[in-house]
Design a protein around this motif. Structure first.
Motif, PDB file in Angstrom:
ATOM      1  N   LEU A 110      11.807   0.252  24.028  1.00 48.52           N
ATOM      2  CA  LEU A 110      10.997   1.479  24.002  1.00 48.52           C
ATOM      3  C   LEU A 110      10.825   1.968  22.568  1.00 48.52           C
ATOM      4  O   LEU A 110       9.721   2.347  22.158  1.00 48.52           O
ATOM      5  CB  LEU A 110      11.659   2.563  24.863  1.00 48.52           C
ATOM      6  N   LYS A 111      11.902   1.932  21.803  1.00 43.94           N
ATOM      7  CA  LYS A 111      11.836   2.402  20.413  1.00 43.94           C
ATOM      8  C   LYS A 111      10.748   1.661  19.639  1.00 43.94           C
ATOM      9  O   LYS A 111       9.969   2.274  18.909  1.00 43.94           O
ATOM     10  CB  LYS A 111      13.206   2.194  19.744  1.00 43.94           C
ATOM     11  N   HIS A 112      10.703   0.337  19.796  1.00 48.55           N
ATOM     12  CA  HIS A 112       9.797  -0.456  18.948  1.00 48.55           C
ATOM     13  C   HIS A 112       8.441  -0.754  19.583  1.00 48.55           C
ATOM     14  O   HIS A 112       7.504  -1.096  18.851  1.00 48.55           O
ATOM     15  CB  HIS A 112      10.495  -1.755  18.542  1.00 48.55           C
ATOM     16  N   PHE A 113       8.324  -0.623  20.903  1.00 53.94           N
ATOM     17  CA  PHE A 113       7.031  -0.961  21.535  1.00 53.94           C
ATOM     18  C   PHE A 113       6.222   0.251  21.991  1.00 53.94           C
ATOM     19  O   PHE A 113       5.003   0.136  22.120  1.00 53.94           O
ATOM     20  CB  PHE A 113       7.235  -1.956  22.689  1.00 53.94           C
ATOM     21  N   VAL A 114       6.858   1.402  22.198  1.00 53.96           N
ATOM     22  CA  VAL A 114       6.053   2.595  22.522  1.00 53.96           C
ATOM     23  C   VAL A 114       5.007   2.864  21.426  1.00 53.96           C
ATOM     24  O   VAL A 114       3.853   3.199  21.739  1.00 53.96           O
ATOM     25  CB  VAL A 114       6.966   3.833  22.781  1.00 53.96           C
ATOM     26  N   PRO A 115       5.356   2.677  20.139  1.00 54.45           N
ATOM     27  CA  PRO A 115       4.320   2.906  19.111  1.00 54.45           C
ATOM     28  C   PRO A 115       3.127   1.944  19.209  1.00 54.45           C
ATOM     29  O   PRO A 115       2.101   2.181  18.574  1.00 54.45           O
ATOM     30  CB  PRO A 115       5.083   2.683  17.792  1.00 54.45           C
ATOM     31  N   LEU A 116       3.259   0.884  20.007  1.00 53.25           N
ATOM     32  CA  LEU A 116       2.147  -0.062  20.158  1.00 53.25           C
ATOM     33  C   LEU A 116       1.233   0.300  21.333  1.00 53.25           C
ATOM     34  O   LEU A 116       0.299  -0.442  21.641  1.00 53.25           O
ATOM     35  CB  LEU A 116       2.673  -1.489  20.365  1.00 53.25           C
ATOM     36  N   LEU A 117       1.524   1.419  22.004  1.00 50.18           N
ATOM     37  CA  LEU A 117       0.629   1.867  23.075  1.00 50.18           C
ATOM     38  C   LEU A 117      -0.608   2.522  22.462  1.00 50.18           C
ATOM     39  O   LEU A 117      -0.523   3.175  21.410  1.00 50.18           O
ATOM     40  CB  LEU A 117       1.334   2.908  23.962  1.00 50.18           C
ATOM     41  N   ALA A 118      -1.741   2.345  23.143  1.00 46.76           N
ATOM     42  CA  ALA A 118      -2.966   3.033  22.710  1.00 46.76           C
ATOM     43  C   ALA A 118      -2.735   4.547  22.779  1.00 46.76           C
ATOM     44  O   ALA A 118      -1.870   5.022  23.523  1.00 46.76           O
ATOM     45  CB  ALA A 118      -4.130   2.626  23.612  1.00 46.76           C
ATOM     46  N   ARG A 119      -3.484   5.287  21.985  1.00 41.91           N
ATOM     47  CA  ARG A 119      -3.296   6.750  21.932  1.00 41.91           C
ATOM     48  C   ARG A 119      -4.421   7.494  22.637  1.00 41.91           C
ATOM     49  O   ARG A 119      -5.520   6.974  22.769  1.00 41.91           O
ATOM     50  CB  ARG A 119      -3.244   7.200  20.473  1.00 41.91           C
ATOM     51  N   ARG A 120      -4.078   8.692  23.066  1.00 42.77           N
ATOM     52  CA  ARG A 120      -5.059   9.632  23.642  1.00 42.77           C
ATOM     53  C   ARG A 120      -5.880   9.045  24.779  1.00 42.77           C
ATOM     54  O   ARG A 120      -7.068   9.299  24.903  1.00 42.77           O
ATOM     55  CB  ARG A 120      -5.995  10.179  22.544  1.00 42.77           C
ATOM     56  N   LYS A 121      -5.288   8.210  25.604  1.00 41.82           N
ATOM     57  CA  LYS A 121      -5.966   7.697  26.799  1.00 41.82           C
ATOM     58  C   LYS A 121      -4.886   7.262  27.785  1.00 41.82           C
ATOM     59  O   LYS A 121      -3.703   7.229  27.435  1.00 41.82           O
ATOM     60  CB  LYS A 121      -6.883   6.524  26.444  1.00 41.82           C
ATOM     61  N   ARG A 122      -5.322   6.930  28.993  1.00 42.77           N
ATOM     62  CA  ARG A 122      -4.338   6.482  29.982  1.00 42.77           C
ATOM     63  C   ARG A 122      -3.660   5.197  29.514  1.00 42.77           C
ATOM     64  O   ARG A 122      -4.344   4.210  29.200  1.00 42.77           O
ATOM     65  CB  ARG A 122      -5.009   6.244  31.331  1.00 42.77           C
ATOM     66  N   VAL A 123      -2.344   5.219  29.473  1.00 49.27           N
ATOM     67  CA  VAL A 123      -1.559   4.018  29.167  1.00 49.27           C
ATOM     68  C   VAL A 123      -0.386   3.955  30.146  1.00 49.27           C
ATOM     69  O   VAL A 123       0.082   4.988  30.624  1.00 49.27           O
ATOM     70  CB  VAL A 123      -1.010   4.015  27.719  1.00 49.27           C
ATOM     71  N   ILE A 124       0.064   2.737  30.422  1.00 49.07           N
ATOM     72  CA  ILE A 124       1.178   2.561  31.361  1.00 49.07           C
ATOM     73  C   ILE A 124       2.240   1.671  30.709  1.00 49.07           C
ATOM     74  O   ILE A 124       1.918   0.609  30.157  1.00 49.07           O
ATOM     75  CB  ILE A 124       0.696   1.888  32.667  1.00 49.07           C
ATOM     76  N   PHE A 125       3.486   2.122  30.775  1.00 46.52           N
ATOM     77  CA  PHE A 125       4.627   1.309  30.317  1.00 46.52           C
ATOM     78  C   PHE A 125       5.586   1.260  31.499  1.00 46.52           C
ATOM     79  O   PHE A 125       6.193   2.267  31.850  1.00 46.52           O
ATOM     80  CB  PHE A 125       5.285   1.977  29.098  1.00 46.52           C
ATOM     81  N   ALA A 126       5.675   0.104  32.141  1.00 44.37           N
ATOM     82  CA  ALA A 126       6.523  -0.024  33.338  1.00 44.37           C
ATOM     83  C   ALA A 126       7.673  -0.982  33.043  1.00 44.37           C
ATOM     84  O   ALA A 126       7.461  -2.079  32.523  1.00 44.37           O
ATOM     85  CB  ALA A 126       5.690  -0.549  34.508  1.00 44.37           C
ATOM     86  N   VAL A 127       8.870  -0.566  33.388  1.00 43.86           N
ATOM     87  CA  VAL A 127      10.069  -1.360  33.136  1.00 43.86           C
ATOM     88  C   VAL A 127      10.723  -1.696  34.473  1.00 43.86           C
ATOM     89  O   VAL A 127      10.955  -0.789  35.288  1.00 43.86           O
ATOM     90  CB  VAL A 127      11.063  -0.564  32.255  1.00 43.86           C
ATOM     91  N   LEU A 128      11.026  -2.958  34.697  1.00 44.89           N
ATOM     92  CA  LEU A 128      11.677  -3.317  35.960  1.00 44.89           C
ATOM     93  C   LEU A 128      13.128  -2.870  35.941  1.00 44.89           C
ATOM     94  O   LEU A 128      13.896  -3.204  35.037  1.00 44.89           O
ATOM     95  CB  LEU A 128      11.584  -4.827  36.216  1.00 44.89           C
ATOM     96  N   SER A 129      13.483  -2.099  36.961  1.00 45.82           N
ATOM     97  CA  SER A 129      14.856  -1.657  37.172  1.00 45.82           C
ATOM     98  C   SER A 129      15.318  -2.309  38.476  1.00 45.82           C
ATOM     99  O   SER A 129      14.904  -3.441  38.774  1.00 45.82           O
ATOM    100  CB  SER A 129      14.884  -0.129  37.231  1.00 45.82           C
ATOM    101  N   ALA A 130      16.140  -1.642  39.243  1.00 49.33           N
ATOM    102  CA  ALA A 130      16.565  -2.174  40.541  1.00 49.33           C
ATOM    103  C   ALA A 130      17.042  -1.024  41.405  1.00 49.33           C
ATOM    104  O   ALA A 130      17.680  -0.090  40.899  1.00 49.33           O
ATOM    105  CB  ALA A 130      17.697  -3.182  40.362  1.00 49.33           C
ATOM    106  N   ARG A 131      16.733  -1.111  42.699  1.00 46.58           N
ATOM    107  CA  ARG A 131      17.151  -0.044  43.619  1.00 46.58           C
ATOM    108  C   ARG A 131      18.672   0.160  43.572  1.00 46.58           C
ATOM    109  O   ARG A 131      19.159   1.279  43.743  1.00 46.58           O
ATOM    110  CB  ARG A 131      16.722  -0.398  45.058  1.00 46.58           C
ATOM    111  N   VAL A 132      19.426  -0.917  43.319  1.00 44.14           N
ATOM    112  CA  VAL A 132      20.884  -0.764  43.283  1.00 44.14           C
ATOM    113  C   VAL A 132      21.344   0.117  42.113  1.00 44.14           C
ATOM    114  O   VAL A 132      22.509   0.495  42.049  1.00 44.14           O
ATOM    115  CB  VAL A 132      21.626  -2.125  43.263  1.00 44.14           C
TER     116      VAL A 132
END
Ligand SMILES: NC(=O)c1ccc[n+]([C@@H]2O[C@H](COP(=O)([O-])OP(=O)(O)OC[C@H]3O[C@@H](n4cnc5c(N)ncnc54)[C@H](OP(=O)(O)O)[C@@H]3O)[C@@H](O)[C@H]2O)c1
Length: 230
Positions: A110-132
């Motif tokens: 997140l620290k290094h890749f959030v800055p690579l998201l486009a700005r001022r528009k809809r963006v999605i960053f989804a991380v796989l977790s687990a129900r457990v």
């Protein structure tokens, strides 16, 4: 994905894994997707337990502005050590390795890749977790290291989502339980469990993300869009 701009660009982290490969495939098949960039440990020496490696990978992409980042890195068995069944089996090394990968490694992502998201528009960053990783949903016990590293991951993404929302109210950062999916990760524990095909899992997750509005940012969702208890 219809909720992203036509020709959107996507990044798949952990693209060598069972679900990561399926994300890649699904996105390459999407006529609305203009570009799919992939990164993995196997093919690019992208090791999320090494911050220099994460930094170098992000730096190589610094001219990009991704509309979608999906992160499918993670492990349940590390160096041959599987999840614990009881307190007696806790190993300091396994627990540290689980946290280094499933929690801290994803904070570095997140620290290094959030800055690579486009700005001022809809963006999605989804991380796989687990129900457990859900504390509220834990009635079985066991798997302490994996469960707690995923619970930490959920908190990390939730906290990051609040921060990112301040500069981009159209952003969506979420953790996702993919279901039990037919991959190497789940194979040793599959007996008696129905497992989804990776392509079905990836397709359903992308459809679910497509339908989430920015007010759901920071949430923890199952592949079908139902919110999972923390
Ligand atoms: N499969 C399931 O039933 C299931 C259920 C719940 C949650 N999940 C979660 O879904 C995610 C993907 O799982 P999967 O089933 O697709 O597993 P998988 O097939 O074993 O893939 C795991 C991925 O993580 C990468 N990885 C492992 N250690 C890494 C490291 N130190 N640095 C960078 N990448 C690393 C692997 O990279 P290399 O192969 O290149 O080494 C691979 O791309 C995981 O977070 C898992 O916890 C899966």
């Amino acid at each position: 994905m219809r909720s992203l701009s036509h020709g959107y660009s996507a990044l798949v982290l952990g693209a060598s894994g069972g679900i990561g490969q399926a994300f890649r495939w699904q996105l390459e098949m999407d006529a609305g997707c203009g570009k799919v960039v992939c990164l993995s440990r196997r093919d690019d020496a992208f090791d999320v337990t090494d911050e220099d490696s994460v930094l170098r990978a992000a730096d190589r992409m610094k001219s990009e502005a991704f509309d979608l980042i999906v992160c499918a890195t993670g492990a349940l068995t590390i160096n041959g050590l599987g999840p614990e069944k009881s307190l007696r089996q806790i190993s300091q090394h396994l627990m540290m390795a689980q946290f280094a990968l499933n929690a801290i490694g994803h904070a570095l992502i997140l620290k290094h890749f959030v800055p690579l998201l486009a700005r001022r528009k809809r963006v999605i960053f989804a991380v796989l977790s687990a129900r457990v990783g859900s504390i509220g949903d834990n009635a079985l016990g066991g798997w302490i290291s994996y469960r707690s590293s995923k619970a930490a991951l959920n908190q990390i993404v939730h906290t990051a989502a609040i921060e990112v929302n301040r500069t981009n109210p159209s952003s969506l950062l979420v953790t996702v339980h993919p279901g039990t999916v037919k991959t190497d990760l789940s194979a040793p524990f599959a007996s008696g469990h129905k497992r989804f095909e990776p392509n079905d899992a990836a397709r359903r997750i992308l459809e679910m993300l497509d339908g989430l509005t920015p007010d759901r940012t920071g949430g923890f969702f199952a592949y079908d869009g139902t919110a999972i208890a923390w």
